[in-house]
Write an enzyme that holds these catalytic residues in place. Structure first.
Site, PDB file in Angstrom:
ATOM      1  CD  GLU A   1      -2.879  -0.887  -0.142  1.00 16.72           C
ATOM      2  OE1 GLU A   1      -3.303   0.249  -0.486  1.00 16.72           O
ATOM      3  OE2 GLU A   1      -3.059  -1.920  -0.823  1.00 16.72           O
TER       4      GLU A   1
ATOM      5  CB  SER B   1      17.534  -7.121  -9.991  1.00 19.04           C
ATOM      6  OG  SER B   1      17.356  -6.054  -9.104  1.00 19.04           O
TER       7      SER B   1
ATOM      8  CG  HIS C   1       6.958 -10.024 -10.970  1.00 21.52           C
ATOM      9  ND1 HIS C   1       7.836 -11.009 -10.553  1.00 21.52           N
ATOM     10  CD2 HIS C   1       7.728  -8.952 -11.297  1.00 21.52           C
ATOM     11  CE1 HIS C   1       9.066 -10.562 -10.637  1.00 21.52           C
ATOM     12  NE2 HIS C   1       9.036  -9.312 -11.084  1.00 21.52           N
ATOM     13  CB  SER C   2       6.912  -6.378  -8.612  1.00 22.36           C
ATOM     14  OG  SER C   2       6.771  -5.721  -9.869  1.00 22.36           O
TER      15      SER C   2
END
Lengths: 357, 471
Positions: free
Chosen positions: B148, B234, B363-364
């Site tokens: 959020e 990453s 996923h993100s």
């Protein structure tokens, strides 16, 4: 002092450290004696010393167990054991990745890539992992103990995949160091510095010189500092900058140029990343002319970086454009190698046209 | 492989007693039985026996089994090749592309949170169970609040582990703090379990002055040397061969610890997966590879990722012992990881665990998964196959939890997180000099010059640059 058999089988000697000007050969050696050794033997000595002085150091890669395809790792496995000197599966990304893991745990991982031509599968591990390991972790972790050794450069018959000079790719990566020795004595001292430097280093060894170059190499443990270029020949009319096996060719061009009355200053860069701008700048401010020579293709080669930097710093002192005598913009050819290479005469022509600009 | 069986720990012997499992596991994976060839007609479904010879030195038990083999198989029927002896056959048979049945999935708790009768599992006492549940719930709340926060523009990026709480927490609970963890990026629960605080998570997400990573990486790229949790990067799967090196280091130092590394289903397609497993196997390194098979690699379903029966079958290809476990069953994950860890450390070998699960979240924050998968599929997994609820039922049934405890935990955690976010947001930014530090061990002249140049620029044209970064 140094006897170096060049590819044209002429005996050459590097000047002794008698001139006392900036950064002339004052390599710290207790004695100039030692044994005449070729490049692979000098590297072998460095590895023996490295493993002997740090029990947490490891040597591994393809075929290093029996001594390696270039005999650089002879005797190591017998002396230090298969746990510390071992063959790996045929997988460069695995070799470097495994080395990063070992180094991250505080060990010294001295990794061999069989030919620089085959380093590319490991490029992700080198660029995205090794180079950024310390930075991205906020210095909580590092893989400074990693040293990657790879034979590079022309060998007379290597073609596309046994002759490449990929140094430029790596010079574009903040976080790693790139080192290239010019001779056996330099190789031993530089390699020991690379191994002990707390940063990941890529060490390219000129394979042409493995057997061809023979020099007095001190037997003791010594290190040659990184990021310090060396003026190996003093002169006033033009500065030449190079590294590795190419210096032999450039040295010959300097001798020929001298016969025609041109005094050449020759600099061995040794460390390409981070490179010693100050020594080159000081030299060019004196001579007013710069020529860079490397085997790698001219476009995007490391000579471009040196040229751009010197232009920025020495513009008003320059008498002529910076000259680059390099490989052609082609894959490294086989039968055309003599045409592709930046030869002595190509360099000599460039020296003359730069001086006569 | 056979050594593990011969040790006959409770788990193992009860596995063998479970006849159904033994017919699958024992036959296929663990007993190098003599291979018997017949002259029956060619059949594409004919299944050749398991691997016979191994190149490495045999252990005592294996030598006994080799003897058994020699007795049953005529020596003249064997050929000697660099990899060892192998029996030959005149019958041309192809190993089928898949086994007739998929490798079954080890589970302990049913969907109602009840222990399946006669299950093998390592008991979890009240204290551990409650801690595990609390951490799973905390991870849920943390994921919700940070997600959020990103939506509100307070942090730039976030990725959740919704649906994978059991893998995160139960695996962490099964490890020792000395085990070195090399995560992918969907395992913050492991760091949470080890004691990373909500404030520390928030600091990294905000990249403030207290962030150990010094603000250099995107949110969720946590790392903590104190907690033996390598900094996340990453690129996918790069940690796998590194884990083999870490494991080898622990082996050489004779530490009572192993490397533990995580990867998703997508990551197993990377070359580094092959490199990592192969190196760990050849180097006999104590590494536990945990693959979170959650069905999706961003928008790529596993049917587009590989044609094998998931990841577990790949273990044997590298000579690595492997197990498929229900990743949404905290007790099964705990037992599997604990056992795998023991094997890795005591036998100095790698082990592969495929934890089956589902990525409930997107996923993100840069992804909207309803674009490529059915909303009711997501809803099904979220509600009916929820690992946190499932474990909660078991903890509840044992009388170890209550509605009050639940409400208190969630309320307090939520409050703590909101406070952590507010504090992190207000915290001082990293000084500008941290842009230039740690590229190398010491800052070199080149960077000093660039830093000086940048400082002058920032002072001259401060309006071009974000405020708060002290020069």
């Amino acid at each position: 002092m140094a006897a170096l058999l060049g590819r044209f089988c002429r005996k050459l000697s590097f000047p002794s450290s008698s001139h006392g000007a900036r950064r002339v050969s004052t390599t710290a050696c207790e004695s100039e004696t030692g044994k005449p050794l070729n490049l692979y033997s000098a590297i072998n000595q460095a590895l023996h010393i490295a493993l002997d002085t740090d029990p947490r150091s490891y040597v591994f890669g393809e075929d290093v167990g029996f001594g390696g395809v270039f005999r650089c790792t002879t005797g190591l496995s017998e002396r230090f054991g298969k746990n510390r000197v071992f063959n790996t599966p045929l997988c460069e990304q695995g070799i470097v990745g495994f080395g990063i893991g070992l180094a991250a745990m505080g060990n010294r991982a001295i990794v061999e890539i069989q030919f620089a031509d085959y380093i590319y599968p490991a490029f992700d591990q080198i660029v995205n992992e090794a180079a950024k390991f310390r930075y991205r972790s906020g210095n909580q972790f590092n893989c400074g103990g990693l040293t990657i050794r790879a034979p590079y450069g022309a060998v007379g018959h290597g073609g596309h995949y046994h002759s490449q000079s990929p140094e430029a790719f790596f010079c574009h990566v903040p976080g790693i160091k790139v080192v290239i020795p010019r001779s056996p004595r330099e190789a031993k001292g530089l390699l020991l510095s690379c191994i002990r430097d707390p940063n990941p280093v890529v060490f390219f060894e000129p394979k042409w010189l493995y057997r061809q170059a023979v020099e007095q190499v001190p037997e003791h443990d010594y290190m040659i500092p990184l990021s310090e270029a060396e003026v190996i020949r003093e002169g006033n009319d033009i500065t030449l900058v190079g590294w590795g096996a190419q210096l032999t060719i450039m040295e010959q061009a300097c001798l020929d140029a001298e016969k025609e009355g041109i005094s050449c200053e020759l600099i061995d860069l040794k460390t390409l990343l981070p490179w010693d701008k100050e020594t080159v700048e000081a030299s060019v401010k004196k001579t007013g002319r710069l020529l860079i020579s490397h085997e790698a293709p001219v476009t995007g080669g490391f000579g471009a970086e040196i040229s751009a930097t010197i232009l920025e710093r020495c513009f008003l002192k320059l008498e002529a454009p910076v000259s680059r005598v390099c490989g052609l913009d082609t894959p490294f050819p086989l039968v055309f190698e003599p045409f592709y290479m930046p030869t002595k005469n190509k360099i000599l022509d460039a020296i003359k046209s730069t001086v006569n600009y | 492989m056979a050594i593990w069986f011969a040790r006959s720990r409770n788990l193992v012997s009860s596995l063998r007693q479970n006849l159904w499992l033994s017919t699958i596991l024992v036959k296929r994976d663990y007993f190098p039985r003599p291979v018997v060839y017949t002259t029956s007609r060619l059949s594409s479904t004919a299944f050749l026996g398991p691997l016979t010879s191994l190149r490495r030195e045999s252990t005592a038990v294996e030598k006994q089994l080799d003897l058994v083999q020699q007795i049953d198989v005529d020596d003249a029927q064997e050929l000697d090749f660099p990899g060892g002896k192998v029996s030959y056959t005149s019958e041309m048979k192809f190993i089928p592309e898949s086994t007739s049945r998929r490798i079954p999935c080890y589970r302990v708790l049913d969907e109602d949170g009840r222990i399946i009768p006669d299950s093998d599992f390592i008991p979890v006492n009240e204290k551990l169970a409650v801690k595990m549940y609390e951490q799973m719930a905390t991870l849920q709340v943390m994921d919700h609040i940070f997600y959020e926060a990103q939506r509100q523009g307070r942090i730039s990026f976030y990725l959740t582990s919704v649906g994978e709480e059991a893998i995160n927490i139960a695996s962490a609970a099964a490890l020792s703090p000395d085990d070195v963890v090399l995560p992918q990026y969907r395992e913050p629960g492991v760091l949470l379990w080890r004691g990373f605080t909500l404030e520390e998570f928030a600091n990294q997400c905000f990249g403030n002055k207290a962030d150990y990573g010094k603000g250099r990486q995107m949110p969720i790229h946590y790392g903590s040397n104190r907690h033996n949790y390598f900094t996340i990067s990453s690129p996918i799967a790069t940690q796998l061969p590194q884990a083999a090196g870490v494991g080898y280091s622990l082996k050489m130092e004779k530490k009572n610890a192993c490397a533990v590394t995580f990867i998703g289903d997508g990551g197993t397609s990377e070359g580094d997966f092959h490199a990592g497993l192969n190196f760990a196997a050849v180097m006999e390194a104590p590494v536990v590879f945990i693959c979170r098979n959650n069905g999706w690699a961003i928008s790529t379903h596993i049917s587009e990722q590989f044609r094998s029966d998931g990841i577990v079958v790949k273990g044997q290809a590298y000579g690595i012992r492997s197990i498929r476990v229900d990743g949404n069953d905290a007790l099964a994950v705990y037992s599997a990881v604990r056992s795998a860890r023991e094997m890795a450390v005591t036998e100095q070998r790698p082990v592969l665990i495929e934890a089956m699960t589902y990525r409930v979240g997107h996923h993100s924050t840069s992804d909207d998964s309803t674009k490529y998968r059915a909303a009711d599929e997501i809803q099904y997994w979220k509600m009916s196959r929820n690992p946190v609820n499932r474990f909660k039922k078991w903890v509840d049934d044992n009388g170890w939890w209550s509605d009050e405890a639940e409400s208190e935990l969630r309320t307090n955690t939520r409050k703590q997180l909101l406070q952590a976010i507010q504090a992190a947001e207000k915290w001082e930014k990293q000084p500008l000099t941290e842009l230039f530090n740690d590229v190398y061990d010491v800052k070199r002249k080149n960077l000093e010059e660039q830093e000086l140049g940048l400082k002058e620029l920032v002072e001259k044209q401060s309006q071009d640059y974000p405020p708060g970064f002290h020069v």
